[in-house]
Design a protein around this motif. Structure first.
Motif, PDB file in Angstrom:
ATOM      1  N   ASP A 110       0.731  -1.899  -9.248  1.00  0.00           N
ATOM      2  CA  ASP A 110      -0.309  -1.749  -8.227  1.00  0.00           C
ATOM      3  C   ASP A 110      -0.012  -2.652  -7.032  1.00  0.00           C
ATOM      4  OD1 ASP A 110      -1.636   0.015  -9.852  1.00  0.00           O
ATOM      5  OD2 ASP A 110      -3.085  -1.447 -10.598  1.00  0.00           O
ATOM      6  N   LEU A 114       0.777  -1.630  -3.147  1.00  0.00           N
ATOM      7  CA  LEU A 114       0.054  -2.162  -1.993  1.00  0.00           C
ATOM      8  C   LEU A 114       0.992  -2.406  -0.818  1.00  0.00           C
ATOM      9  CD1 LEU A 114      -2.372  -3.455  -0.534  1.00  0.00           C
ATOM     10  CD2 LEU A 114      -1.759  -5.613  -1.676  1.00  0.00           C
ATOM     11  N   SER A 117       2.622   0.846   0.475  1.00  0.00           N
ATOM     12  CA  SER A 117       1.721   1.682   1.275  1.00  0.00           C
ATOM     13  C   SER A 117       1.660   1.193   2.715  1.00  0.00           C
ATOM     14  CB  SER A 117       0.313   1.687   0.661  1.00  0.00           C
ATOM     15  OG  SER A 117       0.327   2.252  -0.634  1.00  0.00           O
TER      16      SER A 117
END
Length: 355
Positions: A110, A114, A117
């Motif tokens: 995750d 982050l 992205s």
């Protein structure tokens, strides 16, 4: 079984334990996919039961075929270019989605998603404002290569490197996220080191943004001077007539944006090594190939630039391609290009208008 049974954190970076056992899944995947579709079975079940590295690689091969067909039909070879800023993040997102569906901890992946992205958002915007998504737009270097090699050679080049190899490369850039995913079996929570890696990645993305913005501003100033004879604030006439940007970060590196881009994926690899307590791993293939790719593409770009602007050779001799040669900013060895009086330039534009 979709994930390997591992006994130590170091095993998460071991090719023989984390990849080889699942290669038969890759070979059997097409038949299973056809069977699932024909019998209306759950594709979601097949997705979860397939090793995420295998399914991610299969997707990259499938997309390579799609890129090949579209490129050949449209005679436009920038199909991978249009997806470059999106696919690594989508692959990391794939690892995250798989982990959630399989009930596997995903905090580290995750965190990687982050920064990735943010990277995708910035690079996609930069590609868009340069016209990359305009209908018919194509990287000028593909046309240059087409002009210099036989037609069949270029088609082979497209069938191999442009469509398939580049597509697989974009998956391999995200492959270290697989090691991060496996490491969560032993350390499920984020550590201070993980947060530090995310901070470094975001810092590199910020560096890339500053470099690209400086280049964008320079070319806007150069275009303004060429069209109106007016020098934009913050620039001198000699600078815009030079033809290429050589100030700011560009005074220390000829391609600071490229340097940051390569570093982003190298640090993701380093992060995976740290997370698995390994000095190196097979996931170095992606960032290593990216470095080689940048060496070749940057050489071609610079050859074109040096042919257009006389002062670029001097710039090359004083400033490193990616890594700075010195802490001193670039200064031309000789006086800048011959200065054209603004009044003379304006007069020429008036004459063109009258015609």
């Amino acid at each position: 079984m979709a994930l390997p049974t591992l006994h130590a954190l170091e095993d998460c970076a071991d090719w023989s334990k984390t990849v080889e056992p699942f290669l038969p899944q890759l070979y059997a995947l097409p038949e299973k996919l056809v069977h699932a579709i024909a019998n209306r079975e759950s594709l979601l079940k097949l997705y979860v039961e397939t090793n995420p590295l295998v399914s991610g690689f299969a997707i990259s091969v499938f997309l390579g075929a799609v890129f090949l067909v579209i490129a050949e039909v449209n005679r436009n070879y920038s199909q991978v270019d249009r997806c470059w800023s999106l696919l690594p993040t989508l692959y990391i997102g794939h690892f995250t989605a798989w982990a959630r569906l399989a009930g596997v901890p995903s905090q580290r992946v995750d965190a990687a998603l982050l920064f990735s992205s943010v990277w995708s958002t910035r690079l996609t915007f930069n590609y868009w404002r340069k016209g990359g998504y305009n209908v018919g737009s194509e990287d000028y270097r593909w046309e240059l290569i087409r002009q210099r090699v036989p037609k069949f050679v270029f088609h082979v080049f497209n069938w191999t490197f442009i469509s398939f190899i580049q597509s697989i490369l974009l998956f391999l850039l995200a492959a270290p996220a697989y090691s991060l995913l496996l490491s969560t079996e032993f350390e499920s929570e984020l550590t201070a080191a993980d947060l530090a890696y995310v901070a470094v990645e975001l810092g590199l993305i910020l560096t890339e943004w500053f470099a690209d913005q400086k280049q964008w501003d320079f070319h806007a100033a150069k275009k303004q001077f060429q069209e109106s004879g007016k020098v934009a604030p913050g620039y001198t006439q000699a600078e815009v007539q030079q033809g290429f940007v050589s100030s700011g970060l560009w005074a220390y590196s000829r391609h600071p944006n490229f340097a940051a881009e390569q570093s982003i994926w190298f640090f993701l690899y380093q992060w995976s090594c740290y997370a698995t307590k390994s000095l190196y791993s097979w996931t170095a293939v992606g960032p290593s190939f990216l470095v080689l790719l940048f060496q070749g593409s940057t050489w071609l770009t610079e050859a074109i630039t040096a042919g257009k602007y006389p002062g670029y050779r001097d710039y090359q001799s004083k400033v490193g391609m990616f890594v700075p040669k010195t802490f001193s900013p670039y200064k031309p060895s000789v006086a800048g290009p011959k200065v054209i009086r603004t009044s003379e330039l304006a007069k020429k534009f008036e004459q063109k208008k009258q015609k």
